[in-house]
Write a protein that holds these residues in place. Structure first.
Motif, PDB file in Angstrom:
ATOM      1  N   PHE A  92       0.841  -1.206   0.000  1.00  0.00           N
ATOM      2  CA  PHE A  92       0.000   0.000   0.000  1.00  0.00           C
ATOM      3  C   PHE A  92       0.872   1.251   0.000  1.00  0.00           C
ATOM      4  CE2 PHE A  92      -3.747  -2.241   2.436  1.00  0.00           C
ATOM      5  CZ  PHE A  92      -3.883  -3.135   1.385  1.00  0.00           C
ATOM      6  N   LYS A  93       0.391   2.310  -0.655  1.00  0.00           N
ATOM      7  CA  LYS A  93       1.168   3.554  -0.783  1.00  0.00           C
ATOM      8  C   LYS A  93       1.608   4.123   0.567  1.00  0.00           C
ATOM      9  CE  LYS A  93      -0.041   5.665  -5.200  1.00  0.00           C
ATOM     10  NZ  LYS A  93      -1.387   5.608  -5.795  1.00  0.00           N
ATOM     11  N   ASN A  94       0.696   4.040   1.566  1.00  0.00           N
ATOM     12  CA  ASN A  94       0.974   4.673   2.860  1.00  0.00           C
ATOM     13  C   ASN A  94       1.757   3.768   3.815  1.00  0.00           C
ATOM     14  OD1 ASN A  94      -0.967   2.792   3.402  1.00  0.00           O
ATOM     15  ND2 ASN A  94      -2.331   4.134   4.560  1.00  0.00           N
ATOM     16  N   ALA A  95       2.315   2.663   3.307  1.00  0.00           N
ATOM     17  CA  ALA A  95       2.924   1.650   4.186  1.00  0.00           C
ATOM     18  C   ALA A  95       4.445   1.716   4.232  1.00  0.00           C
ATOM     19  CB  ALA A  95       2.475   0.262   3.748  1.00  0.00           C
ATOM     20  N   GLN A  96       5.029   2.899   4.045  1.00  0.00           N
ATOM     21  CA  GLN A  96       6.492   2.993   4.050  1.00  0.00           C
ATOM     22  C   GLN A  96       7.126   2.458   5.349  1.00  0.00           C
ATOM     23  OE1 GLN A  96       8.242   3.595   1.257  1.00  0.00           O
ATOM     24  NE2 GLN A  96       9.972   2.899   2.491  1.00  0.00           N
ATOM     25  N   PRO A  97       6.549   2.739   6.538  1.00  0.00           N
ATOM     26  CA  PRO A  97       7.143   2.179   7.762  1.00  0.00           C
ATOM     27  C   PRO A  97       7.205   0.643   7.742  1.00  0.00           C
ATOM     28  CG  PRO A  97       5.586   3.916   8.327  1.00  0.00           C
ATOM     29  CD  PRO A  97       5.427   3.660   6.851  1.00  0.00           C
ATOM     30  N   LEU A  98       6.208   0.030   7.106  1.00  0.00           N
ATOM     31  CA  LEU A  98       6.190  -1.429   6.983  1.00  0.00           C
ATOM     32  C   LEU A  98       7.304  -1.910   6.052  1.00  0.00           C
ATOM     33  CD1 LEU A  98       4.280  -3.353   8.332  1.00  0.00           C
ATOM     34  CD2 LEU A  98       2.748  -3.203   6.356  1.00  0.00           C
ATOM     35  N   ARG A  99       7.521  -1.178   4.956  1.00  0.00           N
ATOM     36  CA  ARG A  99       8.605  -1.534   4.019  1.00  0.00           C
ATOM     37  C   ARG A  99       9.972  -1.313   4.679  1.00  0.00           C
ATOM     38  NH1 ARG A  99       4.495   0.261   0.558  1.00  0.00           N
ATOM     39  NH2 ARG A  99       5.059   2.466   0.597  1.00  0.00           N
ATOM     40  N   ASP A 100      10.069  -0.271   5.501  1.00  0.00           N
ATOM     41  CA  ASP A 100      11.326  -0.047   6.239  1.00  0.00           C
ATOM     42  C   ASP A 100      11.597  -1.204   7.192  1.00  0.00           C
ATOM     43  OD1 ASP A 100      11.465   2.378   4.923  1.00  0.00           O
ATOM     44  OD2 ASP A 100      10.766   3.573   6.631  1.00  0.00           O
ATOM     45  N   ALA A 101      10.532  -1.725   7.815  1.00  0.00           N
ATOM     46  CA  ALA A 101      10.668  -2.877   8.716  1.00  0.00           C
ATOM     47  C   ALA A 101      11.091  -4.116   7.937  1.00  0.00           C
ATOM     48  CB  ALA A 101       9.358  -3.132   9.452  1.00  0.00           C
ATOM     49  N   LEU A 102      10.423  -4.366   6.818  1.00  0.00           N
ATOM     50  CA  LEU A 102      10.739  -5.527   5.979  1.00  0.00           C
ATOM     51  C   LEU A 102      12.205  -5.517   5.564  1.00  0.00           C
ATOM     52  CD1 LEU A 102      10.042  -7.982   4.179  1.00  0.00           C
ATOM     53  CD2 LEU A 102       9.197  -6.360   2.461  1.00  0.00           C
ATOM     54  N   ALA A 103      12.736  -4.339   5.289  1.00  0.00           N
ATOM     55  CA  ALA A 103      14.122  -4.216   4.821  1.00  0.00           C
ATOM     56  C   ALA A 103      15.140  -4.679   5.862  1.00  0.00           C
ATOM     57  CB  ALA A 103      14.402  -2.775   4.404  1.00  0.00           C
ATOM     58  N   VAL A 104      14.772  -4.624   7.159  1.00  0.00           N
ATOM     59  CA  VAL A 104      15.754  -4.971   8.208  1.00  0.00           C
ATOM     60  C   VAL A 104      15.537  -6.352   8.826  1.00  0.00           C
ATOM     61  CG1 VAL A 104      16.093  -2.523   8.758  1.00  0.00           C
ATOM     62  CG2 VAL A 104      14.502  -3.879  10.146  1.00  0.00           C
ATOM     63  N   VAL A 105      14.476  -7.056   8.416  1.00  0.00           N
ATOM     64  CA  VAL A 105      14.224  -8.393   8.985  1.00  0.00           C
ATOM     65  C   VAL A 105      15.264  -9.375   8.443  1.00  0.00           C
ATOM     66  CG1 VAL A 105      12.576 -10.301   9.166  1.00  0.00           C
ATOM     67  CG2 VAL A 105      11.741  -7.940   9.177  1.00  0.00           C
ATOM     68  N   PRO A 106      15.924 -10.146   9.325  1.00  0.00           N
ATOM     69  CA  PRO A 106      16.880 -11.142   8.829  1.00  0.00           C
ATOM     70  C   PRO A 106      16.215 -12.132   7.872  1.00  0.00           C
ATOM     71  CG  PRO A 106      17.064 -10.886  11.212  1.00  0.00           C
ATOM     72  CD  PRO A 106      15.841 -10.126  10.798  1.00  0.00           C
ATOM     73  N   ALA A 107      16.960 -12.556   6.854  1.00  0.00           N
ATOM     74  CA  ALA A 107      16.403 -13.411   5.793  1.00  0.00           C
ATOM     75  C   ALA A 107      15.769 -14.682   6.343  1.00  0.00           C
ATOM     76  CB  ALA A 107      17.495 -13.758   4.786  1.00  0.00           C
ATOM     77  N   GLU A 108      16.289 -15.187   7.462  1.00  0.00           N
ATOM     78  CA  GLU A 108      15.789 -16.462   7.986  1.00  0.00           C
ATOM     79  C   GLU A 108      14.520 -16.306   8.835  1.00  0.00           C
ATOM     80  OE1 GLU A 108      18.823 -14.934  10.989  1.00  0.00           O
ATOM     81  OE2 GLU A 108      18.620 -15.005   8.795  1.00  0.00           O
ATOM     82  N   LEU A 109      14.021 -15.068   8.966  1.00  0.00           N
ATOM     83  CA  LEU A 109      12.820 -14.828   9.780  1.00  0.00           C
ATOM     84  C   LEU A 109      11.651 -14.232   8.983  1.00  0.00           C
ATOM     85  CD1 LEU A 109      14.461 -13.382  13.048  1.00  0.00           C
ATOM     86  CD2 LEU A 109      13.598 -15.708  12.674  1.00  0.00           C
ATOM     87  N   VAL A 110      11.798 -14.116   7.658  1.00  0.00           N
ATOM     88  CA  VAL A 110      10.754 -13.493   6.826  1.00  0.00           C
ATOM     89  C   VAL A 110       9.757 -14.541   6.335  1.00  0.00           C
ATOM     90  CG1 VAL A 110      10.270 -12.220   4.691  1.00  0.00           C
ATOM     91  CG2 VAL A 110      12.306 -11.692   6.006  1.00  0.00           C
ATOM     92  N   LEU A 111       8.465 -14.239   6.479  1.00  0.00           N
ATOM     93  CA  LEU A 111       7.397 -15.055   5.909  1.00  0.00           C
ATOM     94  C   LEU A 111       6.497 -14.157   5.058  1.00  0.00           C
ATOM     95  CD1 LEU A 111       6.209 -17.059   9.077  1.00  0.00           C
ATOM     96  CD2 LEU A 111       8.064 -17.644   7.522  1.00  0.00           C
ATOM     97  N   VAL A 112       5.671 -14.796   4.204  1.00  0.00           N
ATOM     98  CA  VAL A 112       4.678 -14.054   3.419  1.00  0.00           C
ATOM     99  C   VAL A 112       3.316 -14.680   3.677  1.00  0.00           C
ATOM    100  CG1 VAL A 112       4.870 -15.451   1.305  1.00  0.00           C
ATOM    101  CG2 VAL A 112       4.145 -13.062   1.152  1.00  0.00           C
ATOM    102  N   GLU A 113       2.278 -13.865   3.596  1.00  0.00           N
ATOM    103  CA  GLU A 113       0.921 -14.363   3.822  1.00  0.00           C
ATOM    104  C   GLU A 113      -0.067 -13.534   3.009  1.00  0.00           C
ATOM    105  OE1 GLU A 113      -1.277 -12.568   7.401  1.00  0.00           O
ATOM    106  OE2 GLU A 113       0.776 -12.813   8.157  1.00  0.00           O
ATOM    107  N   THR A 114      -1.300 -14.078   2.906  1.00  0.00           N
ATOM    108  CA  THR A 114      -2.371 -13.279   2.302  1.00  0.00           C
ATOM    109  C   THR A 114      -3.298 -12.677   3.355  1.00  0.00           C
ATOM    110  OG1 THR A 114      -3.732 -15.263   2.041  1.00  0.00           O
ATOM    111  CG2 THR A 114      -2.419 -14.553   0.135  1.00  0.00           C
ATOM    112  N   ASP A 115      -3.530 -13.401   4.477  1.00  0.00           N
ATOM    113  CA  ASP A 115      -4.613 -13.059   5.408  1.00  0.00           C
ATOM    114  C   ASP A 115      -5.931 -12.988   4.636  1.00  0.00           C
ATOM    115  OD1 ASP A 115      -5.756 -12.617   7.905  1.00  0.00           O
ATOM    116  OD2 ASP A 115      -5.438 -10.459   7.883  1.00  0.00           O
ATOM    117  N   ALA A 116      -6.000 -13.736   3.538  1.00  0.00           N
ATOM    118  CA  ALA A 116      -7.193 -13.711   2.672  1.00  0.00           C
ATOM    119  C   ALA A 116      -8.428 -14.153   3.450  1.00  0.00           C
ATOM    120  CB  ALA A 116      -6.951 -14.631   1.473  1.00  0.00           C
ATOM    121  N   PRO A 117      -9.553 -13.504   3.149  1.00  0.00           N
ATOM    122  CA  PRO A 117      -9.859 -12.650   1.999  1.00  0.00           C
ATOM    123  C   PRO A 117      -9.519 -11.170   2.191  1.00  0.00           C
ATOM    124  CG  PRO A 117     -11.849 -12.995   3.270  1.00  0.00           C
ATOM    125  CD  PRO A 117     -10.758 -13.778   3.955  1.00  0.00           C
ATOM    126  N   PHE A 118      -8.755 -10.837   3.224  1.00  0.00           N
ATOM    127  CA  PHE A 118      -8.449  -9.444   3.548  1.00  0.00           C
ATOM    128  C   PHE A 118      -7.110  -9.023   2.925  1.00  0.00           C
ATOM    129  CE2 PHE A 118     -10.481 -11.682   7.149  1.00  0.00           C
ATOM    130  CZ  PHE A 118     -11.749 -11.145   7.033  1.00  0.00           C
TER     131      PHE A 118
END
Length: 288
Positions: free
Chosen positions: A214-240
């Motif tokens: 999302f456009k307004n999610a820069q703090p989230l992208r800043d967080a993603l950038a510093v997470v160690p590679a071995e601790l990153v997951l992806v999800e949908t939380d679908a249908p949301f």
């Protein structure tokens, strides 16, 4: 194109990946159709998450019937106050409810405990704290429920899946105080980079959803950038939380590639290596 239309299938990933958090019971179509669409784009495993007793039973049954589905069982943080104090407005899927008090909460937790003992149930969650929807009167019930879920996860050797909404400091406090399970996952990570460093130091997994696009999610992208590679997951939380450019339309596990590609860009890595790392991390987090 209507905003209620399902987005098109994205280009398949070259490397298999897992959706670490989805709600198949809230999505259109059958489970089989949802899993087939996901498999078509190389999303080969999903974690189906329960939010109440009925949904947790369904998650366990669905995981038992489908090898690519892994179950998580829990009372959502918003569910605990509804059980204790009642829900006269019928805000949840169960409709209007009378107050049940502590006895009703204990009974529901006993059912989650029994489900957590099953082999195909890989996690206890989503549990945690949510100060966005629940007012001060519900906080005590939420925290009691959260602590009970932590104990259940540890006793059965299962992962703990955290729901943290506008409650970062309190969630971290309870985890530190109660002692987090060996495998703890922050679902739909919503903290900043500083909190990501705290979570990483504790060895907590952080799962990113479509809102990272999302456009307004820069703090989230800043967080993603510093997470160690071995601790990153992806999800949908679908249908949301459907990722851009489909925000507002129905989400489903087959849209993981859209979010993963955006995550690879943020992290300055290629999608194949991120997909491989995420799959390995998810399998490690949920022990499948």
């Amino acid at each position: 194109m209507s905003r209620t239309d399902a987005p098109p299938l994205p280009e398949p990933l070259r490397v298999p990946v897992a959706d670490s958090h989805t709600h198949l019971d809230m999505q259109d179509g059958t489970v089989e159709e949802g899993l087939a669409r996901a498999a078509a784009v190389n999303v080969t495993a999903v974690v189906q998450v329960g939010c109440d007793v009925k949904g947790s039973r369904w998650a366990a049954e669905t995981a038992a019937a489908h090898p690519s589905v892994h179950a998580a069982v829990a009372l959502h943080p918003n569910e605990a106050p509804r059980i204790v104090h009642g829900d006269p407005e019928g805000t949840a899927r169960q409709g209007a409810r009378e107050p049940g008090g502590k006895a009703a909460l204990d009974e529901a937790l006993a059912e989650i405990d029994a489900l957590a003992a099953l082999g195909h149930v890989r996690a206890v969650g989503e549990t945690g704290l949510d100060f966005f929807r629940t007012g001060p009167e519900g906080v005590a019930a939420q925290e009691e429920s959260f602590r009970a879920h932590i104990e259940i996860a540890k006793r059965h050797g299962k992962a703990l899946v955290i729901h943290d909404r506008e409650a970062h400091a309190d969630v971290l406090r309870v985890l530190a105080d109660a002692g987090a399970p060996e495998r703890t996952v922050f679902h739909c990570y919503s903290g900043d980079a500083e909190m990501a460093r705290i979570c990483a130091a504790a060895g907590y997994f952080m799962s990113f959803a479509g809102n990272v696009t999302f456009k307004n999610a820069q703090p989230l992208r800043d967080a993603l950038a510093v997470v160690p590679a071995e601790l990153v997951l992806v999800e949908t939380d679908a249908p949301f939380l459907t990722p851009a450019p489909y925000r507002g339309r129905p989400n489903a596990p087959y849209l993981v590639p859209v979010t993963l590609r955006a995550m690879a860009e943020v992290r300055g890595t290629d999608e194949d290596s991120l997909a491989a790392a995420v799959y390995d991390n998810t399998a490690r987090a949920f022990d499948f």
